[in-house]
Enzyme design. Structure first.
Site, PDB file in Angstrom:
ATOM      1  N   ASP B   7       0.886  -1.165   0.000  1.00  0.00           N
ATOM      2  CA  ASP B   7       0.000   0.000   0.000  1.00  0.00           C
ATOM      3  C   ASP B   7       0.926   1.218   0.000  1.00  0.00           C
ATOM      4  O   ASP B   7       1.465   1.597   1.045  1.00  0.00           O
ATOM      5  CB  ASP B   7      -0.895   0.000   1.250  1.00  0.00           C
ATOM      6  CG  ASP B   7      -1.824   1.205   1.262  1.00  0.00           C
ATOM      7  OD1 ASP B   7      -2.230   1.650   0.176  1.00  0.00           O
ATOM      8  OD2 ASP B   7      -2.140   1.699   2.357  1.00  0.00           O
ATOM      9  N   GLU B  67      -1.243  -1.227  -4.871  1.00  0.00           N
ATOM     10  CA  GLU B  67      -2.450  -0.426  -5.098  1.00  0.00           C
ATOM     11  C   GLU B  67      -2.187   0.677  -6.107  1.00  0.00           C
ATOM     12  O   GLU B  67      -1.123   1.296  -6.114  1.00  0.00           O
ATOM     13  CB  GLU B  67      -2.935   0.199  -3.779  1.00  0.00           C
ATOM     14  CG  GLU B  67      -4.178  -0.484  -3.246  1.00  0.00           C
ATOM     15  CD  GLU B  67      -4.937   0.353  -2.228  1.00  0.00           C
ATOM     16  OE1 GLU B  67      -5.001  -0.094  -1.082  1.00  0.00           O
ATOM     17  OE2 GLU B  67      -5.458   1.424  -2.587  1.00  0.00           O
ATOM     18  N   ASP B 140      -2.632   1.109   6.789  1.00  0.00           N
ATOM     19  CA  ASP B 140      -1.757   0.856   5.633  1.00  0.00           C
ATOM     20  C   ASP B 140      -1.327  -0.609   5.593  1.00  0.00           C
ATOM     21  O   ASP B 140      -1.189  -1.188   4.524  1.00  0.00           O
ATOM     22  CB  ASP B 140      -0.516   1.753   5.708  1.00  0.00           C
ATOM     23  CG  ASP B 140      -0.875   3.176   6.081  1.00  0.00           C
ATOM     24  OD1 ASP B 140      -0.860   4.025   5.197  1.00  0.00           O
ATOM     25  OD2 ASP B 140      -1.192   3.429   7.262  1.00  0.00           O
TER      26      ASP B 140
END
Lengths: 155, 155
Positions: B7, B67, B140
């Site tokens: 992330d 992501e 996260d």
């Protein structure tokens, strides 16, 4: 003092090696790195990074001057440019070289004395000051030169 | 198959090592890299990259699931996240590891079957599927786990 100017981008990345000595500026070398759209994304970013590594190894810059994104219209392009910037900043930091970030406004101010100068005016100033006979093929290259020229010699 | 989920972020970057084998998923390790705001920008991006290098060296992932930014409200944050993404993509490409990019919508779809699921629903699914007893401290980290879980095992 050797300055490496970078106009970050993903399709094209301009670069310039500028020497600033006793108030004089001399363009040592410049170019534009181009990545093929047919390649995978990873291959493209890796290719750009490898070329950048070669330029740093060859010219040993004291500082890297890089354009900073400020306002933008196209979100997708801005994100890609930022990704290229991240790669550049990582490589430069890994070589322990200082970075000087400049906004387009700062570059325009430094070269023309006017923050809203047209792109053509900035390019003209670059050509005149450095006494360049031929305009580089890509704007990215001349933008990288402008960026290097706008970086203060002493930090 | 070992998947490294990321992330991306600049203040905090979540990561997760997930093993997918015979239809089963097992979380091997996960964490959140945090950079100090007091450091120089270059030091922060370099620090993140070095930690990432260590994780890759230690767990030897077959693929990296990361992501992808899609829509965003805060331009400044989006640019910083993209810079972190660029650094990650460069390091991963330099190790010759494949990358699988997932949008938040794809992650939500993969875990809850609904593209507009709430963050909490996604986190609940992650906890349930992996039988995690304790929720990670930072979102996260759990987002990185969700990203790794959403990556197809065979590409």
């Amino acid at each position: 003092m050797i300055i490496l100017g970078i106009d970050p981008g993903f399709d094209r990345m301009g670069w310039a090696i500028l020497e600033k000595k006793l108030g004089k500026e001399k363009l040592i070398s410049s170019g534009c790195l181009i990545t093929k759209r047919s390649l995978l994304y990873g291959e493209r970013i890796f290719g750009l990074g490898q070329e950048l590594e070669k330029i740093i190894k060859c010219f040993k810059p004291d500082i890297v001057a890089i354009e900073q994104l400020f306002f933008f219209k196209n979100q997708k392009t801005a994100l890609k440019v930022s990704e290229a910037r991240g790669m550049v900043l990582y490589i430069v930091a890994s070589k322990n070289i200082s970075v000087y970030e400049l906004t387009p406004l700062q570059i325009k101010m430094a070269l023309t004395g006017y923050g809203r100068a047209e792109k053509q005016q900035v390019q003209k100033m670059v050509m005149n000051i450095l006494k360049l006979k031929k305009k580089p093929k890509y704007d990215d290259e001349i933008d990288a030169i402008a960026c290097a020229m706008s970086c203060p010699a002493k930090l």
